[in-house]
Design an enzyme around this catalytic site. Structure first.
Site, PDB file in Angstrom:
ATOM      1  N   HIS A 375       0.783  -1.237   0.000  1.00  0.00           N
ATOM      2  CA  HIS A 375       0.000   0.000   0.000  1.00  0.00           C
ATOM      3  C   HIS A 375       0.816   1.289   0.000  1.00  0.00           C
ATOM      4  O   HIS A 375       0.262   2.368  -0.251  1.00  0.00           O
ATOM      5  CB  HIS A 375      -0.920   0.012   1.228  1.00  0.00           C
ATOM      6  CG  HIS A 375      -2.284   0.565   0.956  1.00  0.00           C
ATOM      7  ND1 HIS A 375      -2.514   1.634   0.110  1.00  0.00           N
ATOM      8  CD2 HIS A 375      -3.501   0.218   1.418  1.00  0.00           C
ATOM      9  CE1 HIS A 375      -3.812   1.903   0.081  1.00  0.00           C
ATOM     10  NE2 HIS A 375      -4.429   1.059   0.862  1.00  0.00           N
ATOM     11  N   TYR A 487     -13.374   5.401  10.450  1.00  0.00           N
ATOM     12  CA  TYR A 487     -12.559   5.903   9.337  1.00  0.00           C
ATOM     13  C   TYR A 487     -13.170   5.412   8.030  1.00  0.00           C
ATOM     14  O   TYR A 487     -13.415   4.221   7.856  1.00  0.00           O
ATOM     15  CB  TYR A 487     -11.142   5.347   9.493  1.00  0.00           C
ATOM     16  CG  TYR A 487     -10.139   5.711   8.418  1.00  0.00           C
ATOM     17  CD1 TYR A 487      -9.142   6.646   8.671  1.00  0.00           C
ATOM     18  CD2 TYR A 487     -10.152   5.099   7.167  1.00  0.00           C
ATOM     19  CE1 TYR A 487      -8.190   6.969   7.710  1.00  0.00           C
ATOM     20  CE2 TYR A 487      -9.213   5.413   6.197  1.00  0.00           C
ATOM     21  CZ  TYR A 487      -8.235   6.344   6.462  1.00  0.00           C
ATOM     22  OH  TYR A 487      -7.305   6.657   5.509  1.00  0.00           O
ATOM     23  N   SER A 489     -12.165   5.841   3.988  1.00  0.00           N
ATOM     24  CA  SER A 489     -11.173   6.376   3.062  1.00  0.00           C
ATOM     25  C   SER A 489     -11.853   7.041   1.877  1.00  0.00           C
ATOM     26  O   SER A 489     -12.802   6.517   1.307  1.00  0.00           O
ATOM     27  CB  SER A 489     -10.269   5.242   2.570  1.00  0.00           C
ATOM     28  OG  SER A 489      -9.304   5.731   1.669  1.00  0.00           O
ATOM     29  N   THR A 500      -5.287  10.281  -0.040  1.00  0.00           N
ATOM     30  CA  THR A 500      -6.633  10.045   0.482  1.00  0.00           C
ATOM     31  C   THR A 500      -6.935  11.072   1.567  1.00  0.00           C
ATOM     32  O   THR A 500      -6.032  11.705   2.115  1.00  0.00           O
ATOM     33  CB  THR A 500      -6.773   8.638   1.092  1.00  0.00           C
ATOM     34  OG1 THR A 500      -5.834   8.499   2.162  1.00  0.00           O
ATOM     35  CG2 THR A 500      -6.544   7.569   0.042  1.00  0.00           C
TER      36      THR A 500
END
Length: 653
Positions: A375, A487, A489, A500
């Site tokens: 990532h 959260y 994204s 992001t």
């Protein structure tokens, strides 16, 4: 960004120029259509130079947004204290840092204020990559069962992946553009007009068509890329000229060239021949599967890798690092078992993996296929585009068929041999034990709810994404009776080097809805009205985040700037409320596409849930992960099912 190639630093423009010079020599004109997945008349990076820059939000507005996100999570007393601390920060430390951040941003117009800090965040984290960071995406199966044969599907995916890469390397991959009015902008006229506009103003030309070009800087991270472990902070290695892929089977590693000496993609039957040789190789399973080491803590793996290099494995590791990508052939059949899919593509047993590669294309024995990707180099935008293109071509215009016969010319398969001493063998054995215990501690479950779908949500004038998030809040409230940091994204790829932003879906409106729903004292009409308020505010927050007007990245950037300048850490960042909000108990993300069968990731905190979700045309779906010590994903799924049923009744009654 500077790329490292054979220990030399070169910039991207030099990479592209050299590659064009090399790949243009002796190219067979008759093969041009085969070489490229797309041949866009608008150069891939045509809009990149004129993309708008990610805005630094107004500090006062950031404070207001932050406090709104805190309101449903805190008691009245805690909230009053948070207000005081936030006001003090904004008027003192924050004000000074804001001025410095603006000055730094003005001096670095080639990038965004968050890009460097975000790379640093990923590369400095020492936790293992699988489960913690690497997400999974699984393709829908081919509707033609005979094309789900492992060799056939792997070959077709390989061909389309390299064709995509060739288009990208030669700058003829269609630019990523969000078409607000596709009938007006997704046209030949749009492309003809914008291609002739100078790069410095090309974005503005697209804007006149109600089209919004997106940042494509991350796409270069897809191929020939690996994250290399180093003490304290990793680095991203890239080889923009690599011609080979690495293939894993039974823990063994193989490499072969997919491009010939002139840079041309080998024929489908030649590629079929190379993969056929690997699949038919009778070598036993690797006694000491070295790939398991990539599942380790980053500092530990850095130390282990250094030892491997010092004991004669440097060139072998470079072959893996520089490979275009990693193709994994697994000797396991999924048989449409959704639990098995999620576990296998999220983590597997680690014995036939190399989690450091930018992405690994995984194909099981029965042709179930997907991607596990690292990532740090990029986010879902680049991966999903690549994923969708592969699925579309391999299922509609495959190059290899069930009756295709492998061609034995241009077979360049080589098995990589590692030199392992007792110390390295001990590393591997210990890593296997640790990884198994870790994976066994994970709880994974999923829901496919057919009582509601994307179109039905729109019909009832509520956002499908809001309904999904409302379901998560209601489910958690049902289980625990409170509200926690959540959260979601949201991509900021509309801006140059955007990454992001966090959207905070736990709001005062969602809290009111859940409280009202579970007290059973509110009528359906009132609940529906609250739900519509939730949807309106949710949509507003999504728009703000996508336009760079959230608060999380801004506050994070100010904190990192203080660190960078060796300034005292503001007390604001050590407050109870800041830590509580940023402990993501519900970490959520969606990558919706008809090509996606499943997507997911691990929990980001020990006490939390990782929720990958999609609102499909015919159902709502979510994959949920957690650690058994703290939570049960199955219990959460049961609560989520009840919440979806309750929401459906409210909408339909």
């Amino acid at each position: 960004m500077i790329y490292i190639y054979k220990s030399k630093k070169i910039d991207l423009k030099t990479c592209i120029y050299i590659h064009r010079m090399l790949s243009s020599k002796q190219r067979n004109v008759a093969d041009v259509d085969y070489q490229y997945l797309q041949k866009s008349i608008v150069p891939t990076m045509h809009f990149q130079k004129s993309l708008p820059r990610l805005p630094i939000p107004n500090l006062s507005q950031t404070g207001q947004r932050y406090l709104k996100a805190l309101k449903p999570l805190l008691s009245n007393k805690q909230y009053e204290e948070a207000q005081q601390r936030t006001s003090e920060y904004i008027n003192n430390d924050g004000k000074s840092l804001q001025e410095q951040l603006i000055l730094k941003d003005k001096a670095n117009k080639h990038t965004s204020y968050i890009s460097e800090y975000w790379f640093d965040l990923y590369l400095r984290d020492r936790v293992p990559l699988p489960i913690n960071y690497n997400p999974l995406l699984v393709f829908q199966n081919d509707v033609k069962p005979e094309y789900n044969n492992q060799l056939i599907r792997a070959t077709n995916l390989l061909i389309s992946a390299v064709r995509f890469m060739n288009s990208l390397r030669n700058q003829i991959l269609e630019p990523e553009v969000f078409h607000l009015q596709p009938k007006k902008s997704n046209t030949t006229l749009f492309r003809r007009v914008t291609r002739f506009l100078p790069e410095a103003v090309s974005w503005y030309g697209a804007y006149l068509f109600k089209a919004y070009p997106l940042d494509m800087s991350q796409f270069d991270g897809l191929f020939g890329s690996t994250r290399i472990p180093l003490p304290n902070k990793d680095k991203i290695y890239r080889d923009p000229f690599s011609k080979h892929v690495v293939v894993q089977k039974n823990g063994n590693f193989y490499v072969f060239d997919v491009l010939d000496t002139n840079g041309n993609l080998l024929s489908p039957l030649e590629l079929l021949g190379n993969l056929s040789q690997i699949i038919n190789d009778s070598s036993p399973k690797a006694q000491h599967p070295i790939g398991i080491l990539t599942s380790q803590n980053r500092d530990k793996w850095a130390m282990q890798r250094l030892h491997l290099e010092e004991t004669g494995n440097k060139e072998v590791l470079l072959k893996i690092d520089s490979a275009i990508f990693n193709l994994i052939l697994d000797d396991i059949s999924i048989n449409d078992d959704k639990h098995k899919i999620l576990k296998h593509f999220l983590h597997g047993d680690g014995l036939n993996r190399w989690f450091d590669k930018s992405f690994s294309l995984i194909v099981t024995q029965d042709g179930c296929s997907g991607i596990n990707f690292e990532h740090s180099w990029g986010d879902g935008v680049a991966v999903l585009r690549f994923f969708q293109e592969l699925f579309a071509e391999t299922t509609t215009k495959p190059f290899v068929h069930p009756d295709s016969e492998p061609r034995n010319s241009n077979i360049t398969v080589k098995k990589l041999d590692f030199k392992l001493d007792n110390k390295s063998i001990n590393f591997i054995e210990e890593a296997q034990k640790e990884y198994k215990q870790w994976c066994d501690s994970l709880s994974i479950d999923y829901i496919l709810y057919e009582g509601l779908n994307k179109e039905a949500c729109k019909k009832f004038q509520v956002s499908p994404d809001c309904i999904m998030q409302l379901g998560f809040q209601a489910a958690y409230h049902l289980l625990r009776g409170n509200y926690v940091g959540t959260y979601e994204s949201c991509s900021t790829s509309a801006f140059k080097h955007g990454r992001t932003e966090t959207m905070r879906p736990c709001t005062e409106q969602t809290k009111l809805f859940c409280d009202s729903l579970h007290l059973n004292k509110t009528s359906n009409d009132e609940l529906r009205s609250i739900m519509q308020q939730c949807s309106a505010y949710h949509t507003q927050l999504v728009k703000e985040a996508a336009m760079g007007q959230g608060f999380d990245r801004h506050l994070f950037g100010l904190m990192k700037l203080a660190e960078e300048k060796n300034l005292p850490r503001p007390n604001f960042y050590d407050s109870y409320e800041y830590k509580f909000l940023n402990k993501s108990i519900l970490s959520t993300s969606t990558l919706s596409s008809p090509s996606v069968m499943a997507g997911g990731f691990g929990p980001v905190s020990e006490e939390g849930f990782g929720i990958g979700y999609s609102a499909f045309p015919d159902k709502l779906g979510a994959a949920v992960t957690s650690y058994k010590k703290h939570n049960s994903s199955s219990e959460f799924i049961e609560a989520l099912h009840k919440s979806f049923v309750d929401i459906t009744k409210i909408l339909t009654n």
